[in-house]
Write a protein that holds these residues in place. Structure first.
Motif, PDB file in Angstrom:
ATOM      1  N   ASP A 129       0.945  -1.258   0.092  1.00  0.00           N
ATOM      2  CA  ASP A 129      -0.142  -0.051  -0.052  1.00  0.00           C
ATOM      3  C   ASP A 129       0.782   1.310   0.037  1.00  0.00           C
ATOM      4  O   ASP A 129       0.392   2.375  -0.114  1.00  0.00           O
ATOM      5  CB  ASP A 129      -0.885   0.109   1.258  1.00  0.00           C
ATOM      6  N   GLY A 130       2.104   1.109  -0.077  1.00  0.00           N
ATOM      7  CA  GLY A 130       3.127   2.365  -0.237  1.00  0.00           C
ATOM      8  C   GLY A 130       3.477   2.936   1.031  1.00  0.00           C
ATOM      9  O   GLY A 130       4.047   4.064   1.145  1.00  0.00           O
ATOM     10  N   PHE A 131       3.454   2.164   2.434  1.00  0.00           N
ATOM     11  CA  PHE A 131       4.073   2.689   3.649  1.00  0.00           C
ATOM     12  C   PHE A 131       4.087   1.715   4.566  1.00  0.00           C
ATOM     13  O   PHE A 131       3.208   0.683   4.414  1.00  0.00           O
ATOM     14  CB  PHE A 131       3.250   4.124   4.088  1.00  0.00           C
ATOM     15  N   GLN A 132       4.922   1.917   5.522  1.00  0.00           N
ATOM     16  CA  GLN A 132       5.187   0.839   6.662  1.00  0.00           C
ATOM     17  C   GLN A 132       5.659   1.774   7.820  1.00  0.00           C
ATOM     18  O   GLN A 132       6.457   2.573   7.704  1.00  0.00           O
ATOM     19  CB  GLN A 132       6.288  -0.067   6.065  1.00  0.00           C
ATOM     20  N   HIS A 133       4.851   1.517   8.785  1.00  0.00           N
ATOM     21  CA  HIS A 133       5.324   2.139  10.067  1.00  0.00           C
ATOM     22  C   HIS A 133       6.668   1.787  10.474  1.00  0.00           C
ATOM     23  O   HIS A 133       7.141   0.512  10.439  1.00  0.00           O
ATOM     24  CB  HIS A 133       4.243   2.087  11.090  1.00  0.00           C
ATOM     25  N   ASP A 134       7.349   2.523  11.105  1.00  0.00           N
ATOM     26  CA  ASP A 134       8.824   2.176  11.452  1.00  0.00           C
ATOM     27  C   ASP A 134       8.861   1.240  12.548  1.00  0.00           C
ATOM     28  O   ASP A 134      10.046   0.588  12.858  1.00  0.00           O
ATOM     29  CB  ASP A 134       9.701   3.474  12.098  1.00  0.00           C
ATOM     30  N   ILE A 152       7.448   5.218   7.543  1.00  0.00           N
ATOM     31  CA  ILE A 152       6.856   6.551   8.163  1.00  0.00           C
ATOM     32  C   ILE A 152       6.866   6.316   9.591  1.00  0.00           C
ATOM     33  O   ILE A 152       6.806   5.313  10.155  1.00  0.00           O
ATOM     34  CB  ILE A 152       5.315   6.494   7.645  1.00  0.00           C
ATOM     35  N   GLU A 172       0.315   8.366   6.442  1.00  0.00           N
ATOM     36  CA  GLU A 172       0.016   7.271   5.807  1.00  0.00           C
ATOM     37  C   GLU A 172       0.499   7.755   4.290  1.00  0.00           C
ATOM     38  O   GLU A 172      -0.367   8.669   3.663  1.00  0.00           O
ATOM     39  CB  GLU A 172      -1.241   6.547   6.039  1.00  0.00           C
ATOM     40  N   LEU A 173       0.995   7.001   3.379  1.00  0.00           N
ATOM     41  CA  LEU A 173       1.162   7.457   2.265  1.00  0.00           C
ATOM     42  C   LEU A 173       0.523   6.440   1.003  1.00  0.00           C
ATOM     43  O   LEU A 173      -0.588   5.737   1.613  1.00  0.00           O
ATOM     44  CB  LEU A 173       2.745   7.394   1.827  1.00  0.00           C
ATOM     45  N   GLY A 174       1.005   6.443   0.030  1.00  0.00           N
ATOM     46  CA  GLY A 174       0.124   5.588  -1.141  1.00  0.00           C
ATOM     47  C   GLY A 174      -0.788   6.113  -1.715  1.00  0.00           C
ATOM     48  O   GLY A 174      -0.852   7.259  -2.061  1.00  0.00           O
TER      49      GLY A 174
END
Lengths: 244, 534
Positions: free
Chosen positions: A114-119, B91, B98-100
């Motif tokens: 989905d284009g992001f991942q929490h650190d 992030i 939240e990106l995407g």
């Protein structure tokens, strides 16, 4: 019981117990399929409109319904635990069910992210696996061998705690619970509400190119859009229209 | 207004594939061009179109595909996944963004391919927030310098809407689109409270406009306009750019801006078809937006610039911003069927400017959102519902209408894009974005949320559901008055490397309460007019 949906007393926030009215009050779907076969638009079947869709969209949506992929990403144990979780989280308590787990599995297998991942989170595919392990670990805390063998009431309790971000111990000490719930539900809702059966249930028109819309005002609908059925008595309506 | 842009006439009336794509000019390997542009979105494409008309020889590198909307886009929410930048990104921070799908585009046309279509101007006050409000930074340019470019772009997109009473009052070239029952209800509630709304402004033609088709009120603006009615660079500027000799190299991921021993850029290294190539150029325009532009500059290390290009003062990636975008949904007795018609219907800029009585600096705008089922499900989930409760709210979809705010959140140095340890398939480190709100931000969002709730209640809503979220990335390579306070100067030149420009939303020092697309295009148009002929 006839329920006029101009009122809002079926909605959780409007009810003393915060729970929705029972879906059993709704009519059975008469055309097409809805998840569990209840809905508000019993004569609306989005798939019956596909001759009005463009080729690219029709190919994609029809294959979504017709080609249920086998489980290949999840192990057998993961699939059982996650299947129970998704059924409870989406209230799919009987057939027909939108095959959400299979659709999620296919997406993870393809590596679609989905284009992001929490650190402080693993990649989404790994999160799904850890959630399965976490549900089992929590079931053990409740005195059961695994999530899948816990009684339904305990399973519901565990899912409720998951939704509230309140699972602790074992897997959950490493995996932030609320963010994991977000990953699971984002994936689940995307698959469930992209399925035409769910569109039938909620009266969403579905793909709309090249036909478009003409009737935009309050209370309006296109001739082919579903009528909110419970403004009429379903018993007499079915009889009068010869749909039995 | 006579437009120096023939895109609307160059479009094919019967097909959506961009004419000229299959016969566009190509530059042989090894040949130096005047300009290589990284990113074929709002900033990059507008700049390329303008400069190509002035004789510049230009190659554009775009990480994503060259779309054929007939074949590649679908009238379907989940099926539009390919329009978003979905490569891995990390992030963090206290309020991670939240990106995407919400804020990141990929492919020729950029994120305007899936923006809603709102095209408001910034207000004159946006350029002077340090002077007037004692927050953030003034822009090194004024509203008046952008105004002629706003006017040109509004004619080129074209923008439709009612006469605009806020900021610098102005008219729109196309008349307003019809609105739905939900927008009528919300507007009625606003009137009860003495709050003004207007129809628009949206980049959707509403009348004769070359070969661009009319909107069919399909409601899938966020999934890419298969109709071709909604403005994006793919239909508004690319056809004219191709006709004037621009080459678009799609599926080409730029990984490094190269510099020579004197510190001048020599071109861009990129990955395409699994192989590395180099495009030599006299100048480079970086237009990858607020995550990818800082990432590319930070990754462009050399012995001359060991910390990355333009990063001598440790400013690249800093000040990256989003707008606070809480949404409040109201439930009405009538069916509204909010999936119909473009989601951007009406908007209010009554709360745009600072009002000391509110207790925070700057403000917000209120717009309409109209989520499709998946986005509506995320809204219901965010309000705390799952299981049978979620299904019940979902079945009630057709009775709801949704307002959304765009709250101006302030730039902060610690909000930053950096490089993470992990790498992507080209071996380039992936981006990391850290974001934390300040007290002014939280107060602004809370006020906007309450104001939208008040409007919906005044409209007779029987129930409301709320979701807190963000919209619109900008900043990260701010323009300013000196190398100590900015990455680029007022002409978008990287201070330390004057033949490198940053020409996207990342140069914006602040973001106002306006959707950024039109301003990004106007900035690129202004830069082109200052660069002149070749």
């Amino acid at each position: 019981m006839v329920h006029a949906f101009s009122d809002a007393d079926h909605l959780p926030n409007r009810r003393p117990d915060g729970q929705p009215a029972s879906p059993e009050r709704l009519p059975r779907q008469r055309r097409g399929v809805t998840p569990q076969m209840h809905g508000r638009y019993p004569d609306f079947d989005a798939m019956s409109q596909q001759e009005h869709w463009d080729d690219a969209t029709r190919t994609m949506v029809v294959s979504r319904v017709d080609q249920v992929p086998p489980i290949r990403f999840f192990t057998k144990d993961e699939a059982i635990a996650l299947g129970i979780l998704l059924d409870l989280a989406l209230a799919q308590d009987r057939e027909p069910r939108v095959p959400v787990l299979a659709l999620v599995d296919a997406k993870l297998l393809e590596g679609k992210l989905d284009g992001f991942q929490h650190d402080d989170m693993p990649p989404d595919p790994e999160t799904w696996r850890q959630v399965a392990a976490g549900l089992d670990a929590t079931a053990v805390q409740h005195g059961f061998e695994a999530f899948r063998v816990a009684p339904t009431g305990v399973q519901e309790q565990i899912v409720g705690a998951f939704a509230a971000g309140e699972l602790h111990g074992r897997v959950w000490d490493e995996l932030p619970c609320a963010k994991a719930w977000g990953v699971v539900m984002r994936g689940a809702l995307s698959e469930f509400y992209s399925h035409p059966w769910a569109w039938n249930e909620i009266g969403f028109g579905g793909p709309a190119y090249p036909r478009g819309y003409a009737v935009l005002g309050p209370g309006g609908r296109e001739p082919w859009e579903g009528e909110g059925a419970l403004d009429v008595d379903p018993v007499t309506d079915v009889r009068e229209r010869g749909l039995e | 207004m006579k437009l120096a842009n023939d895109s609307r006439f160059l479009l094919d009336p019967h097909r959506r594939d961009v004419p000229g794509r299959h016969r566009m000019r190509t530059y042989p390997a090894g040949e130096e061009v005047d300009l290589v542009v990284v990113g074929a979105g709002a900033g990059g494409t507008t700049l390329a179109q303008r400069l190509a008309r002035r004789g510049w020889r230009i190659v554009m590198l775009e990480a994503g595909p060259f779309w054929d909307p007939d074949e590649d886009w679908v009238s379907d929410e989940a099926g539009s996944h390919r329009l978003y930048w979905t490569e891995p990104r990390i992030i963090g921070g206290g309020d991670p963004v939240e990106l995407g799908k919400n804020n990141s585009g990929r492919g020729v046309g950029g994120s305007m391919v899936h923006y809603a279509g709102y095209c408001p101007r910034f207000h004159p006050s946006d350029f002077l927030v340090r002077t007037e409000d004692d927050v953030a930074a003034d822009w090194p340019i004024s509203y008046d310098e952008l105004k002629p470019h706003y006017e040109e772009l509004e004619a080129e997109l074209p923008v439709a809407g009612q006469h605009w009473p806020w900021g610098d009052p102005h008219r729109y070239p196309h008349r307003p689109h019809p609105i739905t029952g939900g927008a009528e209800a919300a507007w009625r509630g606003a009137r009860e409270l003495g709050i003004e709304f207007r129809v628009g402004p949206v980049g959707i033609a509403n009348g004769q406009f070359g070969n661009r088709p009319h909107c069919i009120y399909r409601g899938f603006c966020l999934q890419g306009c298969k109709v071709g009615a909604k403005a994006s660079p793919l239909v508004t500027h690319l056809p004219d750019a191709l006709a004037h000799g621009v080459e678009v190299r799609a599926d080409a991921m730029a990984t490094q801006v190269e510099v020579d021993a004197r510190g001048r850029a020599t071109g861009v290294t990129y990955f395409r078809d699994g192989a590395e190539s180099f495009q030599r150029a006299a100048a480079v325009a970086v237009a990858g937006y607020s995550i990818e532009s800082p990432r590319l500059l930070l990754h462009s290390v050399s012995s001359r610039f060991p910390h990355g290009l333009g990063n001598g003062n440790d400013l690249v990636g800093r000040g990256v911003m989003v707008q606070g975008a809480p949404q409040v949904a109201g439930r009405f007795p009538d069916t509204m069927r909010m999936y119909k018609a473009p989601p951007p219907e009406i908007s209010s800029e009554e709360f745009y400017e600072t009002d000391p009585g509110r207790g925070f600096a700057r403000g917000f705008s209120i717009q309409t959102v109209s989520p499709l089922p998946i986005a509506w499900a995320e809204h219901v989930l965010a309000d705390g519902h799952w299981g049978q409760a979620l299904r019940e709210y979902m079945r009630d979809y057709n009775h709801w209408y949704v307002l959304g705010a765009l709250c101006e959140l302030l730039p902060r140095a610690e909000n930053r894009v950096t490089l993470a340890d992990a790498t992507d398939r080209t071996g380039m480190p992936i981006a990391r974005m850290d974001y934390t709100q300040c007290d002014n931000d939280r107060a602004n969002i809370a006020y906007a949320r309450q104001k939208m709730t008040d409007i919906l209640h005044a409209a007779g809503a029987q129930d409301v559901l709320t979701i807190d979220r963000y919209a619109h990335l900008v900043g990260g390579c701010p323009m300013g008055t000196s190398p100590e306070n900015s990455v680029v100067d007022a002409d978008h030149r990287v201070w330390e490397t004057p033949n490198v420009f940053v020409t996207d939303g990342s140069v914006m020092p602040t973001q106002g309460s306006a959707n950024p697309a039109l301003t990004i295009m106007a900035l690129a148009s202004r830069l082109a007019s200052r660069l002149g002929g070749r």
